[in-house]
Structures are given as C-alpha cells and as structure tokens.
Design an enzyme around this catalytic site. Structure first.
Site, mmCIF file in Angstrom:
data_model
loop_
_atom_site.group_PDB
_atom_site.id
_atom_site.type_symbol
_atom_site.label_atom_id
_atom_site.label_comp_id
_atom_site.label_asym_id
_atom_site.label_seq_id
_atom_site.Cartn_x
_atom_site.Cartn_y
_atom_site.Cartn_z
ATOM 1 N N LEU A 272 -0.571 -0.048 -4.100
ATOM 2 C CA LEU A 272 0.179 1.000 -4.788
ATOM 3 C C LEU A 272 1.505 0.420 -5.283
ATOM 4 O O LEU A 272 2.196 1.020 -6.072
ATOM 5 C CB LEU A 272 0.460 2.168 -3.831
ATOM 6 C CG LEU A 272 -0.681 3.155 -3.603
ATOM 7 C CD1 LEU A 272 -0.294 4.189 -2.567
ATOM 8 C CD2 LEU A 272 -1.078 3.836 -4.895
ATOM 9 N N VAL B 280 1.008 6.849 0.356
ATOM 10 C CA VAL B 280 0.415 5.787 1.160
ATOM 11 C C VAL B 280 -1.068 5.672 0.854
ATOM 12 O O VAL B 280 -1.762 6.690 0.750
ATOM 13 C CB VAL B 280 0.561 6.096 2.671
ATOM 14 C CG1 VAL B 280 0.031 4.943 3.514
ATOM 15 C CG2 VAL B 280 2.010 6.402 3.021
ATOM 16 N N CYS B 281 -1.553 4.452 0.700
ATOM 17 C CA CYS B 281 -2.988 4.250 0.521
ATOM 18 C C CYS B 281 -3.552 3.699 1.822
ATOM 19 O O CYS B 281 -3.324 2.547 2.171
ATOM 20 C CB CYS B 281 -3.257 3.265 -0.617
ATOM 21 S SG CYS B 281 -5.004 3.000 -0.901
ATOM 22 N N LEU B 282 -4.240 4.531 2.563
ATOM 23 C CA LEU B 282 -4.768 4.129 3.869
ATOM 24 C C LEU B 282 -6.071 4.901 4.070
ATOM 25 O O LEU B 282 -6.083 6.128 3.917
ATOM 26 C CB LEU B 282 -3.731 4.484 4.954
ATOM 27 C CG LEU B 282 -4.066 4.168 6.401
ATOM 28 C CD1 LEU B 282 -4.316 2.677 6.601
ATOM 29 C CD2 LEU B 282 -2.936 4.617 7.327
ATOM 30 N N ASN C 210 0.801 -1.223 0.000
ATOM 31 C CA ASN C 210 0.000 0.000 0.000
ATOM 32 C C ASN C 210 0.839 1.280 0.000
ATOM 33 O O ASN C 210 0.322 2.371 0.258
ATOM 34 C CB ASN C 210 -0.957 0.011 1.204
ATOM 35 C CG ASN C 210 -1.778 -1.259 1.276
ATOM 36 O OD1 ASN C 210 -1.636 -2.032 2.215
ATOM 37 N ND2 ASN C 210 -2.585 -1.501 0.263
#
Lengths: 297, 161
Positions: free
Chosen positions: B123, B88-90, B80
C-alpha cells in the site's frame, strides 16, 4: 494495489450491503421442495449430470436448499442432524448428542482455544441442541453485564435433570422443528452455530493430528490447515472435513454426489462414519461446489 | 448494537483490563463500545522501537463473524500500510479472519506485521520498492527516520487525514 479513495471502513459498509442483498434473496435454509424441482432447473442439460439427478429423484423425494455462502456443508449438516434426531432419533441418541455438546467446550479449551472467544458459539450450539433434544440448557459461565466469569458446576457425565417424554409426539416434533428452523434462519445465532461446527471439526483434526496429517497438502501442519481452511467462515469444505465432523460427533453422513462426468448415470453415494451412533444418518446432496439437505422416499 | 457484539466486546474489554500487555494499550471509547483505540509500542529489536503508534479500530455489527476495520492514525512508513490514509493490508483483516480471534489478537498480529512486511501487496510502494530491490539499509534508515519524525513523543504530532 488498493486505491486510497476507498478506506477499509467504506469497504466494510459495502460488504454489509452486499450481504444484506444476498440475505434478502435467499433463505439460509429453505422450506422443503420436491426433488423434481432440480430436474426442471437443469432441463437444458442433456448430459450425465441430469441422469444422476434423475437417479436422485427416484430415491429422494424432497430437499431443502441451503444458502451457498461457503458454509453450506456445516449449515446443512447442523440442521439435518437435529431434524433426524427429532424424527428418527432415540432418547439415547438425543442424550449422547446433548452430553457431547456440553462436554465439547472443555475439549476445545484443552486444544488451545481461548474460552471466552468460543463461549458465545458454544452457547448458541448448546441452545439448539437443547431445543431439539429437550434437555435443559446449562447456565452461562459468564456474567454478560460485566464480562466476568462466574463459577458454574458443569459435569458432562452427570445425568441431565429432566427426563424426556420420548418418543416425541407428532405435535411436539412439529413445534421443535419450526423453532429449529427459525433459529437456523436467524443470524447471528445461525452463524454462531455454523461456526461452532467448524470449531468441532478443527478440534477433531487437532486431536487426531497424526491421522489427518497425511491428508493435508501444501506442507501445512494440521494447526495451520485448521487456521486457514476450517476456522475461517465461508471457507468451503472438502471430503476430509466431512470425515472429521462426522467422526467428531459420531454421526453417520451420506453424501449423494452429482456431477457431469459420464462414467456412470447413477449418483455416487458415499457414507462417512457408517457406524455412527449419535444420530440417524444425515443425507446431503452434492452438486459441484454446493451441499443441500436430502430426504429419502 | 446487537446483544452478541455487546456481550463479546464486554468480555474482551474485561480481559484486556485484567491482562495488560507491555507492547500495546487497548481500550474502547467511553461512549461507544464499537469504537476502539490501540496504542502500539513496538519493542526492541523492532525497526519501529521507540515509536508510539495510534490505531483506530471500528467494530462492525456482525463482529466477530466479520473482522474489525483498522486504520493507523499515526503516520507510519510500512509497505502494507498506506502513508496517507493509514489503511492496512493484512489477510486476517479481510478473508482470513477467524471469529475465534479478538481485538487483542489483532494488536499482536499488527505488531508482527510491522517487522514482517509482505512486499507483494504494497500500500506504500516507495517502502515496498526499497525492500523489493534488496535495499535493506535504505529501508531501515527511512523507517527509523520517519518513526522519529512522526511517531515519537518528542515529534510534532502528525496524523493522516
């Protein structure tokens, strides 16, 4: 998958531009408008929805639009509540609302919220309550220049020091109302008040977790539900949120529901917390997905 | 900078200084309260243990109503987190952000994310694919190797951008 051409920093800048555009095109809380405006808006509709709006206009003569940003219920509730206190409230109701506002932070901290993270929202909420009710704002619990807590004597049950000249004069009411409207139209304070109403809603869910668990779907605990559906800005509310907030503040809420289902040509009114004692009834208009403030004839 | 953001960040800073965490350092830039840096040191039994990860945090003027923007400035191999940009994918950095959280909460969430990757929103597809096809061993050795290469004090500093 996200493209690497745009970073989060770009996305945030873009989101800020979009927010600014929306802000420029609609007020957070509008001036009062005649309800006949709604009939004009839907004059193409020949269905039950328009019949219900007609029914609304026969009972309510004006309304205020509230921005449709996912926070409309809380914003509409907050402004309408303080307006009701100003116009129809008693001194006793004003005092009750003020005292529960002052006491609320300690209750939230007892529910597990970190004090310094909710402090600003609490301050803004108490500020608008103080403005509407005329009771003095308690001193801040933090030295803002250093971020260090300073000891403050706060006893929610002690008598507020200033006695109110209640009922308010028409002039005083008008002054306070225009100050309130200015605050409800002014971010970041307006958002902070909205967010504090969300926290009060979440706090009530958690205090009465056993009762509310039965209304929560998807196998979530009450805490998980609050983290996902209440404590996040712009998350829309459902009836169970209205039940919680009206009970948390002991404020009666009437929602007038309009939709296009043709089982009836009358708008359905639902009263939440009918026995509420902290304020006169707050009336809201519901159109699918959105709440506005209503004023009875 | 608005008064609200300033007040809030001053308090967060005071709290961070009063209450340091073993797994991360967190502080603001000396000349700009809106620019923060976190240094994450994932503890055992994390796959990333031994690594030291620098994270740059930019706080928007609408904070805490809207979330901060976060970028890893140390290269990190994680489904991620973007290998090159450090994005960052959160969910809590996007739509699920709660204004009652802090930059400190955010660091804790990043540490949790490291060992709990969400393979459905990758990602870094290479890392994501290893996990998706069940190659835990391959994933583990890739992470361990790249952490040693890019994120240990002995490794030559290699940062995105």
């Amino acid at each position: 998958m996200a493209s690497s051409a745009y970073s989060d920093f770009d996305v945030i800048a873009q989101e800020e531009r979009v927010r600014d555009e929306i802000a420029a095109s609609s007020e957070l809380v509008s001036d009062p408008l005649p309800t006949s405006v709604l009939l004009d808006e839907y004059k193409e509709n020949k269905d039950a929805f328009r019949d219900k709006l007609k029914d609304v206009t026969s009972k309510y003569d004006s309304f205020r639009r509230v921005r449709g940003d996912g926070n409309c219920f809380y914003r509409a509730f907050g402004f309408a509540l303080l307006q009701q206190i100003l116009h129809r409230g008693t001194e006793e109701q004003a005092r009750k609302l003020y005292q529960q506002a002052v006491a609320s932070k300690a209750l939230l901290v007892a529910q597990g919220y970190t004090e310094y993270t909710i402090e600003d929202f609490y301050d803004s909420y108490v500020e608008v309550i103080a403005l509407a009710t005329g009771f003095p704002k308690p001193p801040a619990a933090y030295d803002y220049s250093t971020g260090i807590p300073v000891p403050v004597q706060q006893d929610a049950n002690s008598e507020p020091p200033k006695q109110l000249p209640w009922p308010l004069t028409a002039q005083e009411r008008a002054l306070r109302e225009s100050n309130l409207l200015a605050i409800f139209r002014d971010d970041p304070v307006a958002s902070a008040v909205v967010y504090y109403l969300r926290l009060l809603t979440a706090g009530h869910f958690k205090t009465n977790a056993e009762f509310f668990q039965g209304f929560i779907e998807d196998g979530l605990t009450v805490s998980e539900f609050c983290a996902r559906e209440v404590e996040v800005m712009a998350r829309e509310c459902e009836q169970v949120h209205i039940v919680a907030l009206s009970a948390a503040l002991d404020v009666p809420v009437r929602v007038v529901y309009t939709d296009s289902s043709d089982s009836t040509s009358q708008a359905t009114e639902i009263n939440f917390q009918e026995e509420g004692t902290a304020a006169p009834t707050v009336s809201l208009l519901y159109r699918p997905g959105h709440y506005d403030i209503l004023y009875a004839r | 900078m608005s008064m609200t953001v300033q007040k809030r960040l001053m308090r967060e800073l005071a709290e961070v200084e009063r209450n340091a965490a073993a797994e991360f350092d967190l502080g603001s830039s000396e000349d700009n309260l809106l620019v923060w840096t976190a240094v994450l040191r994932p503890p055992a039994p994390s796959l990333y243990q031994g690594g030291v990860f620098h994270v740059s945090i930019r706080v928007p003027n609408t904070y805490p109503m809207t979330p901060p923007a976060v970028k890893f400035s140390t290269r990190i191999c994680h489904p991620n987190i973007h290998w090159k940009s450090g994005d960052v994918c959160l969910d809590i950095l996007k739509t699920a952000w709660s204004p009652a959280w802090t930059l400190r909460t955010l660091c804790l969430a990043l540490l949790v994310l490291l060992d709990n990757p969400e393979v459905d929103s990758p990602l870094n597809c290479d890392a994501g694919n290893l996990l998706r096809c069940g190659d835990k061993r391959g994933y583990k050795s890739l992470v361990t190797m790249l952490t040693a290469l890019h994120a240990t004090p002995a490794s030559a500093s290699s940062s995105p951008n």
